[in-house]
Scaffold this motif. Structure first.
Motif, PDB file in Angstrom:
ATOM      1  N   SER A   1      43.938  42.186  30.301  1.00  0.00           N
ATOM      2  CA  SER A   1      45.072  41.604  30.934  1.00  0.00           C
ATOM      3  C   SER A   1      44.884  40.062  31.308  1.00  0.00           C
ATOM      4  O   SER A   1      43.488  39.882  31.778  1.00  0.00           O
ATOM      5  N   GLY A   2      45.813  39.338  31.746  1.00  0.00           N
ATOM      6  CA  GLY A   2      45.522  38.158  32.416  1.00  0.00           C
ATOM      7  C   GLY A   2      45.047  38.161  33.859  1.00  0.00           C
ATOM      8  O   GLY A   2      44.034  37.209  33.938  1.00  0.00           O
ATOM      9  N   GLY A   3      45.312  39.199  34.324  1.00  0.00           N
ATOM     10  CA  GLY A   3      44.733  39.367  35.653  1.00  0.00           C
ATOM     11  C   GLY A   3      43.173  39.914  35.830  1.00  0.00           C
ATOM     12  O   GLY A   3      42.458  39.274  36.242  1.00  0.00           O
ATOM     13  N   GLU A   4      42.801  40.676  34.764  1.00  0.00           N
ATOM     14  CA  GLU A   4      41.468  40.976  34.372  1.00  0.00           C
ATOM     15  C   GLU A   4      40.816  39.761  33.981  1.00  0.00           C
ATOM     16  O   GLU A   4      39.517  39.516  34.400  1.00  0.00           O
ATOM     17  N   GLN A   5      41.375  38.873  33.268  1.00  0.00           N
ATOM     18  CA  GLN A   5      40.627  37.712  32.848  1.00  0.00           C
ATOM     19  C   GLN A   5      40.312  36.713  33.794  1.00  0.00           C
ATOM     20  O   GLN A   5      39.389  36.172  34.017  1.00  0.00           O
ATOM     21  N   GLN A   6      41.353  36.884  34.884  1.00  0.00           N
ATOM     22  CA  GLN A   6      41.331  35.882  35.891  1.00  0.00           C
ATOM     23  C   GLN A   6      39.967  36.520  36.805  1.00  0.00           C
ATOM     24  O   GLN A   6      39.160  35.727  37.287  1.00  0.00           O
ATOM     25  N   MET A   7      40.109  37.820  36.908  1.00  0.00           N
ATOM     26  CA  MET A   7      38.868  38.434  37.796  1.00  0.00           C
ATOM     27  C   MET A   7      37.696  38.125  36.840  1.00  0.00           C
ATOM     28  O   MET A   7      36.595  37.872  37.857  1.00  0.00           O
ATOM     29  N   CYS A   8      37.641  38.310  35.783  1.00  0.00           N
ATOM     30  CA  CYS A   8      36.429  38.070  35.045  1.00  0.00           C
ATOM     31  C   CYS A   8      35.827  36.713  35.322  1.00  0.00           C
ATOM     32  O   CYS A   8      34.642  36.404  35.394  1.00  0.00           O
ATOM     33  N   ALA A   9      36.833  35.748  35.149  1.00  0.00           N
ATOM     34  CA  ALA A   9      36.525  34.389  35.296  1.00  0.00           C
ATOM     35  C   ALA A   9      35.834  34.305  36.750  1.00  0.00           C
ATOM     36  O   ALA A   9      34.784  33.428  37.156  1.00  0.00           O
ATOM     37  N   ILE A  10      36.364  34.715  37.951  1.00  0.00           N
ATOM     38  CA  ILE A  10      35.797  34.614  39.160  1.00  0.00           C
ATOM     39  C   ILE A  10      34.518  35.387  39.179  1.00  0.00           C
ATOM     40  O   ILE A  10      33.519  34.687  39.795  1.00  0.00           O
TER      41      ILE A  10
END
Ligand code: ATP
Length: 248
Positions: free
Chosen positions: A148-157
């Motif tokens: 998901s978008g949220g998981e990708q944002q978390m992955c980027a951080i």
């Protein structure tokens, strides 16, 4: 200037393509261990300011033409992006930029490519990242494209954290995410700041959320800082309420 200032941006001008003047004398400071929000609408110059600090401007045909940027007193505006990574400054770009074809864990491991302290140390950081982001642990073998978008944002951080940064520059972490996920991401940022001492400079259009988590804020308009102050004072400021918080 007090001694615990980590980043000191002093009157910078930034020009793209030799002609487009985008930052018109921006000054800001980030204290060691702080969370500072860079606020303002579309095109105000937030991303450009972050790029200037992390030395990502060259790839965009941009350059700092006036002013100075100091990290712990060292002038950095002539350094490269990898020099900045070596000094512990990592930018998480807007739009997340995970490698779509790699798994979450492979994405995270790419963040450790500059480290020279061995596999065991990298594995320990990976476990730490998973402690902060349990969702990523659950999804560790999933291809990033299917998260998901949220998981990708978390992955980027998380990938930025794999480099053991001193300061993370976060560009619009809330973009495109549901409010509940935005809150989850900001809670983790707060936790990282409190427990690891990681300093954050975050660019956000979501003024309300950013000022709930930051301790200090700068508001940019058309490449200039038009207001700055403690987050609490900005939240209570009538102009900020009317123009940026949507209550007036
Ligand atoms: P947004 O939230 O829309 O990203 P921002 O506050 O981060 O806004 P910037 O992305 O820094 O703003 O953009 C500031 C100005 O610089 C805008 O007018 C934009 O069109 C221009 N700009 C940004 N990147 C470039 C580039 N690579 N080349 C030319 N102009 C650019």
């Amino acid at each position: 200037m007090s001694s615990n200032v980590l980043l000191n941006v002093n009157g910078i001008e930034v020009i793209y393509n030799h002609v487009i003047l985008v930052l018109k004398g921006v000054s800001l400071q980030v204290k060691e261990g702080g969370i500072v929000a860079l606020l303002g609408g579309n095109g105000a110059g937030k991303t450009t300011t972050l790029r200037a600090v992390s030395n990502l401007l060259a790839g965009e045909r941009g350059e700092v033409t006036k002013g100075s940027i100091e990290l712990r007193g060292e002038r950095i505006e002539k350094l490269t992006t990898s020099d900045m990574v070596e000094r512990g400054v990592i930018q998480v770009m807007e739009g997340r930029h995970c490698f779509a074809h790699l798994s979450i864990e492979e994405n995270l491991l790419t963040g450790a490519y500059t480290r020279k302290d061995g596999k065991a140390a990298v594995a320990a950081t990976l476990e730490k990242v998973y402690n902060y982001f349990p969702r990523l642990k659950t999804r560790r073998t999933s291809q990033a494209a299917y998260t998901s978008g949220g998981e990708q944002q978390m992955c980027a951080i998380g990938r930025a954290l794999m480099a053991n940064p001193k300061m993370v520059l976060l560009d619009e972490p809330s973009m495109g995410l549901a409010p509940q996920i935005v809150e989850e991401v900001f809670e983790i940022v707060k936790d990282l700041n409190a427990k690891e001492g990681t300093t954050f400079l975050l660019a956000e259009q979501n003024t309300n959320m950013a000022l709930r988590y930051a301790d200090y804020g700068y508001i940019l308009e058309s490449g200039r800082v038009v207001m700055d102050g403690e987050a609490k004072a900005l939240r209570e400021n009538e102009d900020v309420k009317e123009f940026y918080l949507g209550v007036g």
